[in-house]
Design a protein around this motif. Structure first.
Motif, mmCIF file in Angstrom:
data_model
loop_
_atom_site.group_PDB
_atom_site.id
_atom_site.type_symbol
_atom_site.label_atom_id
_atom_site.label_comp_id
_atom_site.label_asym_id
_atom_site.label_seq_id
_atom_site.Cartn_x
_atom_site.Cartn_y
_atom_site.Cartn_z
ATOM 1 N N ARG A 194 22.522 2.919 1.522
ATOM 2 C CA ARG A 194 21.187 3.289 1.868
ATOM 3 C C ARG A 194 20.586 2.070 1.462
ATOM 4 N NH1 ARG A 194 19.407 8.350 3.022
ATOM 5 N NH2 ARG A 194 20.790 9.742 2.411
ATOM 6 N N PRO A 195 19.773 1.958 2.135
ATOM 7 C CA PRO A 195 18.317 0.275 1.911
ATOM 8 C C PRO A 195 18.229 0.867 0.341
ATOM 9 C CG PRO A 195 17.899 1.641 4.273
ATOM 10 C CD PRO A 195 19.263 2.532 2.929
ATOM 11 N N GLU A 196 17.369 0.016 -0.237
ATOM 12 C CA GLU A 196 16.819 -0.207 -1.355
ATOM 13 C C GLU A 196 15.669 -1.136 -1.704
ATOM 14 O OE1 GLU A 196 17.238 1.854 -3.800
ATOM 15 O OE2 GLU A 196 19.358 2.945 -2.870
ATOM 16 N N PHE A 197 14.236 -0.743 -1.939
ATOM 17 C CA PHE A 197 13.836 -0.928 -2.016
ATOM 18 C C PHE A 197 13.155 -2.021 -3.623
ATOM 19 C CE2 PHE A 197 11.419 1.284 1.130
ATOM 20 C CZ PHE A 197 11.054 0.618 1.954
ATOM 21 N N THR A 198 12.564 -3.095 -3.081
ATOM 22 C CA THR A 198 12.657 -4.274 -4.688
ATOM 23 C C THR A 198 11.447 -3.468 -5.821
ATOM 24 O OG1 THR A 198 11.061 -6.170 -3.671
ATOM 25 C CG2 THR A 198 13.683 -5.999 -3.048
ATOM 26 N N HIS A 199 10.909 -2.631 -5.359
ATOM 27 C CA HIS A 199 10.610 -2.453 -5.808
ATOM 28 C C HIS A 199 9.893 -0.100 -5.884
ATOM 29 C CE1 HIS A 199 8.568 -6.503 -6.752
ATOM 30 N NE2 HIS A 199 8.935 -6.083 -8.485
ATOM 31 N N SER A 200 9.702 0.046 -6.761
ATOM 32 C CA SER A 200 8.985 1.619 -5.927
ATOM 33 C C SER A 200 7.821 1.299 -5.306
ATOM 34 C CB SER A 200 9.753 2.726 -7.714
ATOM 35 O OG SER A 200 8.835 2.428 -8.884
ATOM 36 N N ILE A 201 7.202 0.898 -6.705
ATOM 37 C CA ILE A 201 5.482 1.112 -6.084
ATOM 38 C C ILE A 201 4.706 -0.715 -6.497
ATOM 39 C CG2 ILE A 201 3.382 1.431 -6.463
ATOM 40 C CD1 ILE A 201 4.434 3.919 -8.663
ATOM 41 N N PHE A 202 4.617 -1.117 -4.621
ATOM 42 C CA PHE A 202 3.980 -2.466 -4.388
ATOM 43 C C PHE A 202 2.795 -2.280 -4.673
ATOM 44 C CE2 PHE A 202 8.017 -1.916 -2.402
ATOM 45 C CZ PHE A 202 8.794 -3.115 -2.656
ATOM 46 N N ASN A 203 1.989 -3.243 -5.269
ATOM 47 C CA ASN A 203 0.090 -3.565 -4.608
ATOM 48 C C ASN A 203 0.106 -4.559 -4.288
ATOM 49 O OD1 ASN A 203 0.463 -1.350 -7.493
ATOM 50 N ND2 ASN A 203 1.540 -2.637 -8.329
ATOM 51 N N GLY A 204 -0.918 -4.325 -3.733
ATOM 52 C CA GLY A 204 -1.896 -5.773 -2.749
ATOM 53 C C GLY A 204 -2.895 -5.266 -3.113
ATOM 54 N N SER A 205 -3.465 -6.391 -2.198
ATOM 55 C CA SER A 205 -4.528 -5.690 -2.684
ATOM 56 C C SER A 205 -5.239 -6.785 -1.255
ATOM 57 C CB SER A 205 -5.830 -6.435 -3.399
ATOM 58 O OG SER A 205 -5.496 -7.883 -3.615
ATOM 59 N N VAL A 206 -6.996 -6.496 -0.533
ATOM 60 C CA VAL A 206 -7.825 -6.838 0.200
ATOM 61 C C VAL A 206 -9.173 -6.616 0.468
ATOM 62 C CG1 VAL A 206 -7.014 -4.367 2.093
ATOM 63 C CG2 VAL A 206 -7.415 -6.709 3.093
ATOM 64 N N PRO A 207 -9.756 -8.245 0.748
ATOM 65 C CA PRO A 207 -11.456 -7.694 0.353
ATOM 66 C C PRO A 207 -11.982 -6.318 1.488
ATOM 67 C CG PRO A 207 -10.886 -9.910 0.872
ATOM 68 C CD PRO A 207 -9.590 -8.986 1.146
ATOM 69 N N GLU A 208 -12.803 -6.084 0.942
ATOM 70 C CA GLU A 208 -13.710 -5.249 2.081
ATOM 71 C C GLU A 208 -14.413 -6.093 2.899
ATOM 72 O OE1 GLU A 208 -16.917 -2.639 0.607
ATOM 73 O OE2 GLU A 208 -17.053 -4.772 -1.032
ATOM 74 N N GLY A 209 -14.541 -5.200 3.858
ATOM 75 C CA GLY A 209 -15.119 -5.719 5.136
ATOM 76 C C GLY A 209 -13.773 -6.875 5.585
ATOM 77 N N SER A 210 -12.499 -7.061 5.910
ATOM 78 C CA SER A 210 -11.846 -7.365 6.326
ATOM 79 C C SER A 210 -11.678 -7.425 8.099
ATOM 80 C CB SER A 210 -10.168 -7.376 5.632
ATOM 81 O OG SER A 210 -10.371 -7.929 4.014
ATOM 82 N N LYS A 211 -11.852 -8.652 8.594
ATOM 83 C CA LYS A 211 -11.227 -7.832 10.623
ATOM 84 C C LYS A 211 -9.499 -7.392 10.946
ATOM 85 C CE LYS A 211 -14.266 -12.044 11.003
ATOM 86 N NZ LYS A 211 -14.976 -13.312 12.368
#
Length: 835
Positions: A194-211
């Motif tokens: 089966r495919p295995e993800f490199t992390h169980s939880i991925f964390n990201g961010s994006v500024p509010e109001g992004s287009k």
């Protein structure tokens, strides 16, 4: 070796590989018919070709004949004469493909290896390499008789993807009959991971109001299967989004790369701070039926931007402060900001835009509460301004994003009321300066020094008093502030600094509570000629014969020019011997020189009156008595009397002499100590010659053994006596030993000298040893030296108590008294006479 069409029936499989190794010298065309696979397929296979056929799923069972490797390959070559012959040539075997995770019966046949020489003789076949006779061993085996190569267990491509083996053919004697053939076995991948993800939880961010289309983050998964096949080709998709506001599809993902981007507008941190996405990765290129999948969680945090301006909680703020107070908070200005707290987009900056032209207020920001602290930074006078109306504006530390304007609530009004206080009276001017001539008499009125009360709206009375008057020269009227003298002002007073005299006064009102202020009166005193000059120094020294030197005198006057120098010097007329013995010569306006008029003056103390007159408008004169000490002098002109020596202290030469004496004394003490240590060592060496157990001076000898009887007493005691002290009739002939020294009248060896002191036994023994070593007639005994002849060197005489009581004569034992208190008893016993 097929020469006829071959029919293969398709079975229930997903994927299979069919290998055909054909060898023929006539190269016929062979027809392969595959049936039972949803139709019939006819393929033509030519000589020595490898066919890799992927068969679709069917309903029948696949049957395949095990291929055979004819080893070696013989080709037919036509000679020039028309005859035929076979020529051996090298042959590269195509790879053998074996599916991983096979569930067939093991061992499972793969290929048969055969040599064309096995018709004439018996051959043995073997295989070598990793997987056969090298780790991991035992995976592949070969039948040594038939040459059948088999696999013994299922293979795992993710562990080992291919094997490189070598096949060998030898005769019964072990001789190689064919060249080894390389066999490559490839493990065919199956979708078993089966495919295995490199992390169980991925964390990201994006500024509010992004287009829409803004990149957010990338998720990554890996598959152990072969990435070149569909088994390892992954596809991504978003399964769910939480929360689903303002849209259920705020984000999308690139199904091949895993890049997450925004697809909808409306990201607002103040409404939704973060989104949670469930991401799925599926192999088989995302085939939901045959592909294997796995999921991971992605948390996307919406970062804050300054899209909200600070807004005051009210339009008008109120505050009050007492006059003349500084660094006091007047009012707290509160704002609200929807941006993330404690960030530059939330922190407010306050600015006064109107109502404070002189800059008496400041508004710092409380970093914890984000409030504006309206503070007084300059004193405010109630009598001048009773209130302020300030206009205040609030902004963030960073500018607002484009398109957002400051709302009306970002501006507020602050009303500040000033409270009156009882202020201190103020002297004007302060300090107050005036110029006076010294010598002003007591009771003179100098000036009026008054203070004004700043509280114009209060009716108060001011009283005056004196705070600081170091010389106590002045007083002030408590009611009107008039200042007068109570003593004479003297410029030469020690309280005067650079002709200035400062007095501090205090003014107090009768307010509630009372307030007071201070003022300073600075008086500059001008000089008058009120001090007579005098001679300096008052005491000098002079030699009895003062030819080498003279006395230089200086006139001193505390007044200033022109009431001081130049001065006039003169010797007084009385007593009469002053002008007879002394002469005074003026050098300049400040100095004069005193000399003896006569050639010699006896030592003693003389007083010479000198009159000095200054140059004031009304000149002042003074007669000073100069004390002259006349003394005896050395060739340098310095006094040599003891009082001067004691007063002056020791000179450099005397100190050096004292140091040299101390050094010599220390050297002498050191030499004496070294000599004493050496003498102690010599005494210790002498004491070592006598056994402490045998020293009768320091021990009590115990005689508890009486001996053997009368026969032990047969010895000549005369040999222990000093021969020179024996009387002629007392000489007895004894029995001499064979090893004793013979008696000769002319000695061939050095004579023993008498001991220097009766108690110095060590020197006596050393002399005896020296004589024995230099005696040419003494026998050379190495083990024992017998000293039974005492000789005539000792002055102590015989110590034999038996002989002393014989009739040989009386001996004098009085010398024992000189040996110390321990021998005095013996002297009393043997030297006391007949009684």
């Amino acid at each position: 070796g097929c020469t006829a069409p071959v029919q293969v029936h398709c079975g229930r499989v997903n994927e299979r590989l069919l290998l055909f190794f054909l060898s023929s010298s006539v190269r016929p065309a062979v027809s392969l018919q595959i049936c039972g696979c949803r139709g019939h397929t006819h393929l033509n296979i030519h000589d020595a070709c490898l066919l890799s056929l992927q068969v679709k799923p069917g309903d029948a069972t696949l049957t395949q004949q095990v291929p055979e490797i004819l080893f070696p390959w013989r080709s037919v070559v036509v000679r020039g004469d028309g005859t035929l012959r076979r020529v051996k040539r090298d042959w590269v075997i195509p790879p053998i493909n074996v599916p991983e995770n096979s569930r067939g019966q093991f061992p499972e046949d793969l290929v048969r290896i055969r040599s064309d020489r096995d018709k004439n003789r018996m051959l043995r076949y073997s295989v070598t390499g990793p997987g056969a006779d090298q780790p991991p061993t035992g995976i592949f085996i070969i039948n040594p008789i038939s040459g059948q190569l088999s696999v013994t267990k299922p293979l795992d491509r993710e562990h080992i993807s291919n094997f490189h083996l070598r096949a060998h053919a030898v005769d019964l004697n072990g001789n190689q009959v064919e060249n080894p053939i390389d066999i490559v076995i490839n493990v065919i991948d199956q979708n078993d991971n089966r495919p295995e993800f490199t992390h169980s939880i991925f964390n990201g961010s994006v500024p509010e109001g992004s287009k829409p289309g803004s990149f957010v983050m990338t998720v990554t998964a890996v598959d152990k299967d072969d990435p070149k096949t569909a088994n390892g080709m992954l596809r991504y998709k978003i399964l769910s989004q939480n929360p689903q506001s303002p849209s259920s599809n705020m984000f999308t993902i690139n199904n091949k790369t895993g890049d997450i981007i925004t697809v909808a507008a409306g990201l607002d941190r103040e409404k939704v701070t973060q989104y949670t996405l469930i991401i799925q990765a599926t192999d088989m290129e995302g085939n939901p039926t045959y592909g294997l999948s796995n999921t991971a969680t992605t948390v996307i945090r919406i970062t804050d931007v300054n899209d909200n301006a600070p807004e005051f909680t009210t339009e008008t703020f109120f505050g009050e402060v007492h006059e003349n107070r500084v660094n006091v908070i007047v009012a707290n200005l509160t704002v609200t900001d929807k941006d993330q707290p404690h960030t530059p987009a939330w922190s407010a900056v306050y600015r006064i835009i109107a109502g404070d032209p002189t800059g008496r207020f400041s508004i710092p920001t409380d970093p914890t509460t984000n409030e504006g602290l309206l503070t007084v930074v300059k004193p405010i006078d109630y009598e001048s301004t009773r209130s302020f109306m300030l206009t205040v504006e609030a902004e963030n530390e960073v500018t607002l994003v484009r398109g957002i304007h400051l709302p009306r609530q970002s501006t507020a009004t602050v009303s500040v009321r000033i409270l009156d206080l009882n202020e201190s009276p103020e002297f004007r001017p302060n300090p107050k300066s005036m110029r006076l001539e010294e010598g002003l008499s007591a009771g003179s009125m100098l000036t009026t020094f008054t203070a004004q009360d700043p509280d114009r709206y209060m009716r108060q009375t001011i009283r005056y008093s004196k705070m600081y008057d170091p010389a106590n020269w002045l007083e002030i009227n408590p009611a009107n502030g008039q200042i007068s003298t109570i003593a004479i002002l003297d410029r030469e007073s020690p309280y005067i600094k650079n002709n200035h005299y400062n007095v501090t006064f205090m003014a107090s009102d009768n307010g509630t509570p009372p307030a007071s202020g201070t003022g300073t009166l600075q008086i500059y005193l001008t000089d008058i000629n009120d001090n007579a000059p005098h001679v300096f120094p008052l005491e000098v020294e002079m030699c009895e014969r003062p030819e080498p030197n003279a006395l230089n005198l200086t006139a001193s006057d505390p007044d200033l020019s022109p009431n001081a120098g130049p001065f006039a010097f003169e010797l007084a007329n009385r007593p009469s011997d002053v002008r007879r013995n002394w002469t005074l010569h003026r050098l300049n306006g400040e100095h004069a020189q005193l000399r003896l008029r006569i050639g010699f003056l006896a030592s003693g103390l003389y007083e010479v009156p000198i009159t000095i007159t200054d140059s004031g408008n009304l000149p002042m004169s003074n007669t000073s008595y100069l004390r002259v000490k006349v003394c005896q002098c050395d060739h340098h002109g310095d006094c040599v009397d003891m009082e001067r020596i004691i007063a002056a202290g020791l000179g450099t030469g005397a100190i050096i002499a004292i140091l040299i004496c101390i050094i010599i004394l220390l050297v002498l003490v050191l030499l004496f100590v070294m000599w004493m240590k050496r003498r102690d060592k010599e005494r210790q060496a002498k004491q070592l010659l006598i056994d402490p157990e045998d020293d009768v001076r320091d021990n009590i000898l115990k005689y508890d053994e009486e001996g053997g009887g009368e026969e032990d007493q047969d010895y000549d005691l005369s040999q222990l006596q000093q021969p020179d002290a024996l009387e002629p009739e007392c000489v007895k002939v004894g029995i001499r030993r064979l090893d004793e020294r013979p008696l000769h009248h002319d000695h061939q060896y050095p004579l023993r000298s008498a001991a220097p002191h009766p108690g110095d036994i060590g020197d006596f023994i050393h002399e005896g040893l020296k004589a024995a070593d230099n005696d040419p007639t003494a026998p050379p005994y190495d083990s024992l030296l017998v000293f039974d002849y005492e000789g005539s060197g000792s002055t102590a005489g015989s110590l034999s108590s038996l002989h002393s009581s014989s009739s040989c004569g009386d001996q004098d034992y009085d010398y024992l008294g000189d040996w110390g208190p321990r021998f005095r008893k013996l002297a009393d016993l043997y030297g006391g006479g007949d009684d």
